[in-house]
Design a protein around this motif. Sequence first.
Motif, PDB file in Angstrom:
ATOM      1  N   ALA A 243      46.922  58.182  76.959  1.00 44.32           N
ATOM      2  CA  ALA A 243      47.456  57.456  78.113  1.00 44.32           C
ATOM      3  C   ALA A 243      46.957  58.073  79.417  1.00 44.32           C
ATOM      4  CB  ALA A 243      48.986  57.464  78.075  1.00 44.32           C
ATOM      5  N   TYR A 244      46.807  59.386  79.414  1.00 50.46           N
ATOM      6  CA  TYR A 244      46.350  60.073  80.633  1.00 50.46           C
ATOM      7  C   TYR A 244      44.922  59.658  80.982  1.00 50.46           C
ATOM      8  CZ  TYR A 244      45.173  63.825  83.868  1.00 50.46           C
ATOM      9  OH  TYR A 244      44.766  64.527  84.977  1.00 50.46           O
ATOM     10  N   TYR A 245      44.020  59.735  80.020  1.00 51.35           N
ATOM     11  CA  TYR A 245      42.617  59.403  80.324  1.00 51.35           C
ATOM     12  C   TYR A 245      42.416  57.894  80.471  1.00 51.35           C
ATOM     13  CZ  TYR A 245      41.544  64.273  79.830  1.00 51.35           C
ATOM     14  OH  TYR A 245      41.512  65.635  80.037  1.00 51.35           O
TER      15      TYR A 245
ATOM     16  N   LYS B 189      41.005  53.364  84.120  1.00 55.28           N
ATOM     17  CA  LYS B 189      41.353  52.131  84.836  1.00 55.28           C
ATOM     18  C   LYS B 189      41.129  52.247  86.337  1.00 55.28           C
ATOM     19  CE  LYS B 189      44.757  50.535  81.445  1.00 55.28           C
ATOM     20  NZ  LYS B 189      46.197  50.304  81.164  1.00 55.28           N
ATOM     21  N   THR B 190      41.202  53.455  86.883  1.00 56.29           N
ATOM     22  CA  THR B 190      41.041  53.610  88.331  1.00 56.29           C
ATOM     23  C   THR B 190      39.609  53.332  88.792  1.00 56.29           C
ATOM     24  OG1 THR B 190      40.468  55.983  88.286  1.00 56.29           O
ATOM     25  CG2 THR B 190      42.832  55.390  88.365  1.00 56.29           C
ATOM     26  N   GLY B 191      38.639  53.569  87.905  1.00 56.03           N
ATOM     27  CA  GLY B 191      37.239  53.388  88.288  1.00 56.03           C
ATOM     28  C   GLY B 191      36.700  54.501  89.172  1.00 56.03           C
TER      29      GLY B 191
ATOM     30  N   GLY C 137      30.275  62.472  71.336  1.00 50.38           N
ATOM     31  CA  GLY C 137      29.608  61.880  70.188  1.00 50.38           C
ATOM     32  C   GLY C 137      29.366  60.390  70.260  1.00 50.38           C
ATOM     33  N   LYS C 138      29.926  59.723  71.271  1.00 47.75           N
ATOM     34  CA  LYS C 138      29.719  58.278  71.397  1.00 47.75           C
ATOM     35  C   LYS C 138      28.485  58.035  72.274  1.00 47.75           C
ATOM     36  CE  LYS C 138      32.137  53.926  72.275  1.00 47.75           C
ATOM     37  NZ  LYS C 138      31.620  53.366  71.001  1.00 47.75           N
ATOM     38  N   GLN C 139      27.326  58.105  71.664  1.00 45.04           N
ATOM     39  CA  GLN C 139      26.069  58.060  72.400  1.00 45.04           C
ATOM     40  C   GLN C 139      25.806  56.720  73.081  1.00 45.04           C
ATOM     41  OE1 GLN C 139      24.206  60.685  73.028  1.00 45.04           O
ATOM     42  NE2 GLN C 139      25.593  61.972  71.831  1.00 45.04           N
TER      43      GLN C 139
ATOM     44  N   LYS D  64      30.942  52.658  79.488  1.00 36.45           N
ATOM     45  CA  LYS D  64      32.075  52.479  80.394  1.00 36.45           C
ATOM     46  C   LYS D  64      33.081  53.606  80.202  1.00 36.45           C
ATOM     47  CE  LYS D  64      34.295  49.176  77.209  1.00 36.45           C
ATOM     48  NZ  LYS D  64      33.287  49.388  76.132  1.00 36.45           N
ATOM     49  N   ALA D  65      33.944  53.812  81.199  1.00 36.61           N
ATOM     50  CA  ALA D  65      34.894  54.922  81.174  1.00 36.61           C
ATOM     51  C   ALA D  65      35.820  54.860  79.964  1.00 36.61           C
ATOM     52  CB  ALA D  65      35.703  54.933  82.470  1.00 36.61           C
ATOM     53  N   GLU D  66      36.207  53.653  79.581  1.00 37.80           N
ATOM     54  CA  GLU D  66      37.123  53.501  78.452  1.00 37.80           C
ATOM     55  C   GLU D  66      36.540  54.023  77.145  1.00 37.80           C
ATOM     56  OE1 GLU D  66      36.435  51.238  80.690  1.00 37.80           O
ATOM     57  OE2 GLU D  66      38.346  50.675  81.618  1.00 37.80           O
ATOM     58  N   ASP D  67      35.215  54.148  77.090  1.00 35.55           N
ATOM     59  CA  ASP D  67      34.582  54.655  75.870  1.00 35.55           C
ATOM     60  C   ASP D  67      34.998  56.095  75.578  1.00 35.55           C
ATOM     61  OD1 ASP D  67      33.249  52.305  75.255  1.00 35.55           O
ATOM     62  OD2 ASP D  67      31.455  52.844  76.382  1.00 35.55           O
ATOM     63  N   PHE D  68      35.343  56.856  76.626  1.00 28.78           N
ATOM     64  CA  PHE D  68      35.825  58.218  76.371  1.00 28.78           C
ATOM     65  C   PHE D  68      37.161  58.188  75.648  1.00 28.78           C
ATOM     66  CE2 PHE D  68      38.468  61.883  77.564  1.00 28.78           C
ATOM     67  CZ  PHE D  68      37.747  62.872  76.900  1.00 28.78           C
ATOM     68  N   VAL D  69      38.045  57.274  76.040  1.00 30.33           N
ATOM     69  CA  VAL D  69      39.347  57.171  75.376  1.00 30.33           C
ATOM     70  C   VAL D  69      39.149  56.776  73.915  1.00 30.33           C
ATOM     71  CG1 VAL D  69      41.625  56.101  75.444  1.00 30.33           C
ATOM     72  CG2 VAL D  69      40.385  56.517  77.584  1.00 30.33           C
TER      73      VAL D  69
END
Length: 389
Positions: free
Chosen positions: A292-294, A299-301, A315-317, A321-326
């Motif tokens: 939830a934190y990340y 979402k803030t961009g 590992g997600k080569q 987009k930022a959501e890919d980290f979550v």
Amino acid sequence: MKFQYFIPTKVLFGCGQLEMLHKQKLPGKKALIVISDGTSVKKHGYLARLQEQLEKASVAYAVFDKIPPNPTEVRVMEGAEFVKKEACDFVIGLGGGSIIDAAKAIAVMATNEGNIWDYIFGGTGGSKVPKVAPLPIVAITTTAGTGTEADPWAVVTHQDRNEKIGFGYDLTYPVLSIVDPELMLTVPEKLTAYQGFDALFHSTEGYLNVISSPINDMFTLKAIELIGKYLPIAVKDGKNVEARENVALANTLSGMSEGISGCISEHAMEHPLTGHNPKLEHGAGLIMICEAYYAYWAKTGIVDQRMIDMAKALGKQDATKAEDFVTALHALIVACGVDDLKMSDYGIKKDDLRMYTQAAYETMGRLFERDPGELVFDDCLKIYENSYK
């Protein structure tokens, strides 16, 4: 491109490095060995091996074995009185991050007046600066979680006020640290995971910190990469030396990041959870709130590229987009078998989440100042609520 770089600790890294201790120039003639109030370092022979090394170096020692999983103000002060009574001239922390943190705090109070809480910045702490240099500190870590062997920070809990706050300055860096992955082979599966995620978040928070620098970026991204690749292996096969080595290296790199960049509000939000619920492991608390934190920052961009960088390191080569980290973070949580953690299992009540939010700002509010953008009270509360189960 303006930054400071100061990490004065000599680090001996690698399997078998504990056996090199007697060959080092130690900072005194009598050591206070700080260990936990549990049995692991004795049961696995680590304390005996350290004592043998000190005897080879003709260094006397006394043992203080009263530190709980979350070091408390009262135990730090007991340790400070003990070190004075035993006339020790340096302190060795042998154990996990909590033990080394306690060793740092004891070293400060061995030479300064008053109470450790007089020197805590935040909450009800007195915000004083120690007038006298602490005793020299040697760190021998038996876990890969906090990176405290390579940073100046010590986290202490006030047992009567439920406040868990970090403290440290230039003189609380260890003068010598030993990171020997052989000492980590006996850490149980769940604790390996909790500790590994703590190291991960030291690095992710350090990378998003507004004072991150090119040197820090190098440390943090490498640590994230190593944890993403090797932590699931270390969790499933604790005797895998290669995995333990690489997670240990990630941990030490994250500690270096702690010294030159530092945590942001994620750690400020976790500390009240363990401060009020001492049976909750710090890493477990971080795992509970992390998605939830990340997701909030995604979402803030504000930090899209940095979150994409972290996703790729994890590992997600194909991250775009930022959501890919979550997404990558969730996959790691599942791979390490810690996706079933619930706040309610530790007695945390949903009705208390506003109190935890208030405590986060009151005790560790300075970490919110290092966030990449503003995290206001209601959004912080919403992160807790989205994490609750």
